[in-house]
Scaffold this motif. Sequence first.
Motif, PDB file in Angstrom:
ATOM      1  N   LEU A   1       0.809  -1.214   0.000  1.00 32.30           N
ATOM      2  CA  LEU A   1       0.000   0.000   0.000  1.00 32.30           C
ATOM      3  C   LEU A   1       0.846   1.271   0.000  1.00 32.30           C
ATOM      4  CD1 LEU A   1      -2.880  -0.978   2.442  1.00 32.30           C
ATOM      5  CD2 LEU A   1      -2.947  -0.817  -0.055  1.00 32.30           C
ATOM      6  N   ARG A   2       2.058   1.198   0.513  1.00 28.51           N
ATOM      7  CA  ARG A   2       2.934   2.378   0.470  1.00 28.51           C
ATOM      8  C   ARG A   2       3.348   2.689  -0.959  1.00 28.51           C
ATOM      9  NH1 ARG A   2       6.304  -0.602   5.055  1.00 28.51           N
ATOM     10  NH2 ARG A   2       5.709  -2.209   3.562  1.00 28.51           N
ATOM     11  N   ALA A   3       3.625   1.650  -1.738  1.00 28.37           N
ATOM     12  CA  ALA A   3       3.939   1.861  -3.149  1.00 28.37           C
ATOM     13  C   ALA A   3       2.702   2.351  -3.899  1.00 28.37           C
ATOM     14  CB  ALA A   3       4.445   0.557  -3.779  1.00 28.37           C
ATOM     15  N   ALA A   4       1.525   1.837  -3.513  1.00 24.94           N
ATOM     16  CA  ALA A   4       0.286   2.276  -4.152  1.00 24.94           C
ATOM     17  C   ALA A   4       0.022   3.750  -3.867  1.00 24.94           C
ATOM     18  CB  ALA A   4      -0.879   1.420  -3.664  1.00 24.94           C
ATOM     19  N   ALA A   5       0.244   4.173  -2.630  1.00 26.02           N
ATOM     20  CA  ALA A   5       0.040   5.583  -2.272  1.00 26.02           C
ATOM     21  C   ALA A   5       1.006   6.475  -3.028  1.00 26.02           C
ATOM     22  CB  ALA A   5       0.195   5.771  -0.767  1.00 26.02           C
ATOM     23  N   ALA A   6       2.244   6.031  -3.191  1.00 25.07           N
ATOM     24  CA  ALA A   6       3.240   6.814  -3.924  1.00 25.07           C
ATOM     25  C   ALA A   6       2.841   6.945  -5.394  1.00 25.07           C
ATOM     26  CB  ALA A   6       4.615   6.167  -3.794  1.00 25.07           C
ATOM     27  N   LEU A   7       2.292   5.878  -5.966  1.00 20.96           N
ATOM     28  CA  LEU A   7       1.840   5.945  -7.357  1.00 20.96           C
ATOM     29  C   LEU A   7       0.676   6.926  -7.495  1.00 20.96           C
ATOM     30  CD1 LEU A   7       1.956   4.852 -10.265  1.00 20.96           C
ATOM     31  CD2 LEU A   7       0.396   3.029  -9.538  1.00 20.96           C
ATOM     32  N   CYS A   8      -0.257   6.879  -6.580  1.00 23.33           N
ATOM     33  CA  CYS A   8      -1.400   7.801  -6.620  1.00 23.33           C
ATOM     34  C   CYS A   8      -0.940   9.255  -6.515  1.00 23.33           C
ATOM     35  CB  CYS A   8      -2.372   7.483  -5.490  1.00 23.33           C
ATOM     36  SG  CYS A   8      -3.325   5.964  -5.720  1.00 23.33           S
ATOM     37  N   ALA A   9       0.122   9.495  -5.769  1.00 26.98           N
ATOM     38  CA  ALA A   9       0.611  10.859  -5.566  1.00 26.98           C
ATOM     39  C   ALA A   9       1.096  11.506  -6.859  1.00 26.98           C
ATOM     40  CB  ALA A   9       1.730  10.873  -4.528  1.00 26.98           C
ATOM     41  N   GLN A  10       1.352  10.696  -7.896  1.00 24.32           N
ATOM     42  CA  GLN A  10       1.784  11.248  -9.176  1.00 24.32           C
ATOM     43  C   GLN A  10       0.646  11.972  -9.897  1.00 24.32           C
ATOM     44  OE1 GLN A  10       3.792   8.236 -11.531  1.00 24.32           O
ATOM     45  NE2 GLN A  10       4.858   7.421  -9.743  1.00 24.32           N
ATOM     46  N   ASP A  11      -0.583  11.618  -9.578  1.00 20.71           N
ATOM     47  CA  ASP A  11      -1.771  12.278 -10.143  1.00 20.71           C
ATOM     48  C   ASP A  11      -2.808  12.368  -9.035  1.00 20.71           C
ATOM     49  OD1 ASP A  11      -3.862  13.318 -11.599  1.00 20.71           O
ATOM     50  OD2 ASP A  11      -4.261  11.478 -12.739  1.00 20.71           O
ATOM     51  N   PRO A  12      -2.634  13.267  -8.083  1.00 18.04           N
ATOM     52  CA  PRO A  12      -3.495  13.281  -6.895  1.00 18.04           C
ATOM     53  C   PRO A  12      -4.968  13.533  -7.175  1.00 18.04           C
ATOM     54  CG  PRO A  12      -2.063  15.225  -6.966  1.00 18.04           C
ATOM     55  CD  PRO A  12      -1.568  14.286  -8.010  1.00 18.04           C
TER      56      PRO A  12
ATOM     57  N   ALA B   1      -9.196   6.322  -5.436  1.00 20.07           N
ATOM     58  CA  ALA B   1      -8.412   5.184  -4.960  1.00 20.07           C
ATOM     59  C   ALA B   1      -7.524   5.579  -3.792  1.00 20.07           C
ATOM     60  CB  ALA B   1      -7.560   4.627  -6.098  1.00 20.07           C
ATOM     61  N   ALA B   2      -6.887   6.742  -3.883  1.00 21.72           N
ATOM     62  CA  ALA B   2      -5.954   7.176  -2.844  1.00 21.72           C
ATOM     63  C   ALA B   2      -6.628   7.309  -1.491  1.00 21.72           C
ATOM     64  CB  ALA B   2      -5.313   8.505  -3.242  1.00 21.72           C
ATOM     65  N   SER B   3      -7.875   7.788  -1.478  1.00 23.10           N
ATOM     66  CA  SER B   3      -8.567   7.960  -0.197  1.00 23.10           C
ATOM     67  C   SER B   3      -8.721   6.628   0.522  1.00 23.10           C
ATOM     68  CB  SER B   3      -9.937   8.602  -0.427  1.00 23.10           C
ATOM     69  OG  SER B   3     -10.768   7.778  -1.229  1.00 23.10           O
ATOM     70  N   ARG B   4      -8.992   5.574  -0.213  1.00 20.81           N
ATOM     71  CA  ARG B   4      -9.160   4.252   0.392  1.00 20.81           C
ATOM     72  C   ARG B   4      -7.823   3.643   0.781  1.00 20.81           C
ATOM     73  NH1 ARG B   4     -13.126   5.596  -2.943  1.00 20.81           N
ATOM     74  NH2 ARG B   4     -15.230   4.797  -2.617  1.00 20.81           N
ATOM     75  N   ILE B   5      -6.822   3.855  -0.063  1.00 25.08           N
ATOM     76  CA  ILE B   5      -5.492   3.318   0.229  1.00 25.08           C
ATOM     77  C   ILE B   5      -4.916   3.992   1.470  1.00 25.08           C
ATOM     78  CG2 ILE B   5      -3.105   3.283  -0.628  1.00 25.08           C
ATOM     79  CD1 ILE B   5      -4.429   2.888  -3.467  1.00 25.08           C
TER      80      ILE B   5
END
Length: 290
Positions: free
Chosen positions: A19-30, A36-40
């Motif tokens: 999930l940390r990698a998933a959050a970092a990926l989401c941060a590229q297009d917040p 998705a980011a809110s749930r992650i």
Amino acid sequence: MGRWRTGTTTTRVVTDVDLRAAAALCAQDPVGSVLAASRIEAALASGSTRGGSAVWGHETGGRLTALCWAGANLVPVCAPDDTAALDAFAETALRQGRRCSSIVGPASAVLPLWERLEPSWGAPREVRAEQPSMVIDHPPRVAPDPAVRAGRPGELALLLPACVQMFVEEVGYSPLLGSPGAYESRVRSLLEEGRSFVRVDEGARGPEIVFKAELGAVSSTVAQVQGVWVPPDRRRQGLAAHGMAAVVARTLGAVAPLVSLYVNDYNTGALATYERVGFRRIGTYATVLF
């Protein structure tokens, strides 16, 4: 982890994503990834570190480069030219069968994913291919309505009918027809978390909601407004513009540094209202409704 062959390309989906990698990926297009980011981020805050079956990942060279949140909604987060990821997500969805009520997110990912699924999943209720994605990161340009405030948990009975009417107008059917109690639970949760905003006026038959909006998805950097509604007999009175200004003023800084929303392109009245408040378009969402 599974492998499938789509055409001549072997694709891979990781089904227990870090999930940390998933959050970092989401941060590229917040803004595009906020659903998705809110749930992650909520899962990370609860102590989870792995996504389980709710997050489908796609890796390139051992690095997470795309993901898809698989819950009540299917939310792809990937580059528009990442055909391998889109193939992999489509194959996973086809193997599982349709479990979602919609596919939603940036149009550049939603529409090509739907192209892959449509032959098997059949006709949807509706495809909304052009939904302007808008943001504001500064004080509103119109005066906030001082009567707009956070809803109170004890106001569920007052708010729920307004939420249902908004949903019916927007989607075309009652949200109460789904899983028993699920929609009511969602409305209650937003009230308890202080993410529901209302203006309550005294009407002929007692208190009535004359404006409402929710922060439907909140990440560390973006708060997405959903469910904006004014009753039909109170429209064209400025309630929406000044109400949204109040939501923006209460949200910026206190909740997130950026407020976003997406709206149907044919809703010219809403687009004009949001522009008047100070929102600007930065992209396009799409929604496939089932």
